[in-house]
Design an enzyme around this catalytic site. Structure first.
Site, PDB file in Angstrom:
ATOM      1  N   GLY A 199      52.083   9.674  48.278  1.00  0.00           N
ATOM      2  CA  GLY A 199      50.527   9.676  47.829  1.00  0.00           C
ATOM      3  C   GLY A 199      49.906   9.669  50.014  1.00  0.00           C
ATOM      4  N   GLN A 248      57.512  10.240  52.105  1.00  0.00           N
ATOM      5  CA  GLN A 248      57.711   8.905  52.044  1.00  0.00           C
ATOM      6  C   GLN A 248      58.311   8.538  53.553  1.00  0.00           C
ATOM      7  OE1 GLN A 248      59.926  11.318  49.620  1.00  0.00           O
ATOM      8  NE2 GLN A 248      57.923  10.280  48.121  1.00  0.00           N
TER       9      GLN A 248
END
Length: 422
Positions: free
Chosen positions: A39, A223
């Site tokens: 995200g 990540q």
């Protein structure tokens, strides 16, 4: 210079902001691993964009974006993401976004397999986003995965899904979860595949042609380094290589095509999900949550928060070959009177400068802190390093010393303009 941008902690470091900042001087922005478990939040000109699969370069005109072969791609999720940002006025045309025909596909049964595995682990669960990322990478490693090229082949795709569902349904039925019908799976994803079909191509020759033509390529990592399947806090990791090497294997460009690695870390540390977190601090967590900060862009879960852990960042700088450090959300510490920096761990009476490999050793690790004075001043309006308070400058310089890489970028707010080049 061709540049890899990677996270140096457990993700959520603000990579999207740094990618967006550096995209101005790039021709191509590429993703090489991960999926829509990532995200990336970018705020440009007061507008907030949340991206999961699409590279952040999509927010700039005249830039090509590539979802590489190392990404596991949820076609339904990607179509929703395209619709969302198009509604915000961002164009996502076939010439602007390219998808590798070698990218593996997340299908509905992968999400259920993810949930089944987490449920089976009970109190030892990994804390995944349950978006099917791990099971899709497992299929890839087990050589039974389905790639974008397969989904475009109407003559064989149904048989491929049927074959895979034999084992998948057996696993799901054992834990009482619904099983899947191959035709229903195909019918569910077919509209998304048709919408994405114009975007799909062999992206590897495109990247090599751009490299040979001296175009600038920016690799956007997903990540963080301590979620890397090899170098992270195993087994509390993701299923791909989130470090710099993953950008090469996940795109098809060789290592010598890259000249710079920008490592991104927050001015403190956060983590979402299970796993060890040596500097976790309830006071810091409460402080950020009370300010409405540190909630996951993908899951909405409150992030665990703690002081900056340079044991982690130092090791991540080594593994990634970091040439430039980007420190984000420095302004998050503006109100703090004193700031702790973890400089080493004590494990069984011994000092450790690098993180352990043994899972149980993490449970016995105690942080060794160095305390520095805060600046207690607003940094959000600073636009040069010299404008920062003296104690903020000293903090950043100390981070560079402890981690073995110079601080080149500093984030002092969420907007694109709130970025300092040192």
């Amino acid at each position: 210079m061709n540049t890899i941008i990677c996270g140096l902690q457990w993700g959520d470091e603000g990579k999207g902001k740094i990618v967006d900042y550096l995209t101005e001087h790039a021709d191509i922005v590429a993703r090489g691993q991960g999926g829509n478990n990532a995200g990336h939040t970018v705020i440009a000109h007061g507008t907030k964009y949340i991206l999961h699969l699409i590279p952040s370069g999509i927010l700039w005109e005249g830039k090509e974006c590539i979802i590489g072969n190392g990404v596991v791609m949820d076609p339904i999720g990607l179509c929703k993401e395209i619709t969302n940002i198009e509604e915000q006025g961002v164009s996502v045309t076939a010439d602007k976004l390219k998808i590798s025909d070698r990218a593996h596909i997340v299908l509905p049964y992968h999400r259920e397999l993810d949930a089944a595995r987490e449920a089976a682990l009970g109190s030892k669960k990994i804390g995944t986003t349950k978006r099917g990322i791990g099971p899709t990478y497992a299929d890839k490693a087990n050589r039974c995965g389905i790639r974008m090229a397969d989904l475009l082949d109407d003559s064989t795709i149904l048989e491929r899904i049927e074959t895979r569902l034999v084992d998948a349904n057996a696993t799901l039925s054992k834990v009482g979860l619904p099983t899947f019908d191959a035709q229903e799976v195909l019918d569910e994803v077919r509209p998304a595949i048709e919408r994405l079909r114009p975007h799909v191509t062999n992206t590897i020759p495109m990247l090599h042609a751009a490299w040979k033509a001296d175009k600038t390529i920016l690799f956007e990592g997903a990540q963080g380094s301590f979620l890397d399947v090899d170098f992270g806090t195993y087994p509390f990791v993701t299923s791909s290589n989130t470090t710099a090497g993953g950008a090469c294997t996940g795109s098809g460009l060789p290592p010598h095509a890259v000249q710079r690695v920008v490592g991104v870390c927050k001015a403190y540390t956060t983590r979402v999900g299970s796993g060890p977190f040596i500097t976790e601090n309830d006071d810091i967590s409460d402080y950020f949550h009370a300010k409405g900060m540190e909630f996951g862009a993908t899951t909405g879960r409150p992030r665990r928060c703690g002081w900056l852990d340079t044991v982690l960042v130092r090791f991540a700088c080594m593994v990634n070959g970091v040439t430039d450090l980007a420190v984000t959300i420095l302004d998050g510490l503006d109100d703090r009177e004193d700031i702790d920096i973890c400089v080493a761990y004590e494990i069984d009476g011994e000092r450790h400068e690098f993180p352990p490999a043994n899972r149980e050793a993490w449970d016995r690790a105690v942080p060794i802190y160095e305390t520095v004075k805060g600046w207690q001043a607003d940094t959000t309006q600073c636009r040069t390093f010299d404008e920062l308070p003296a104690n903020a400058q000293a903090y950043l310089n100390r981070i560079g010393e402890l981690c073995g890489a110079p601080v080149k970028y500093v984030g002092v707010g969420p907007d694109r303009e709130q970025t300092i080049f040192v």
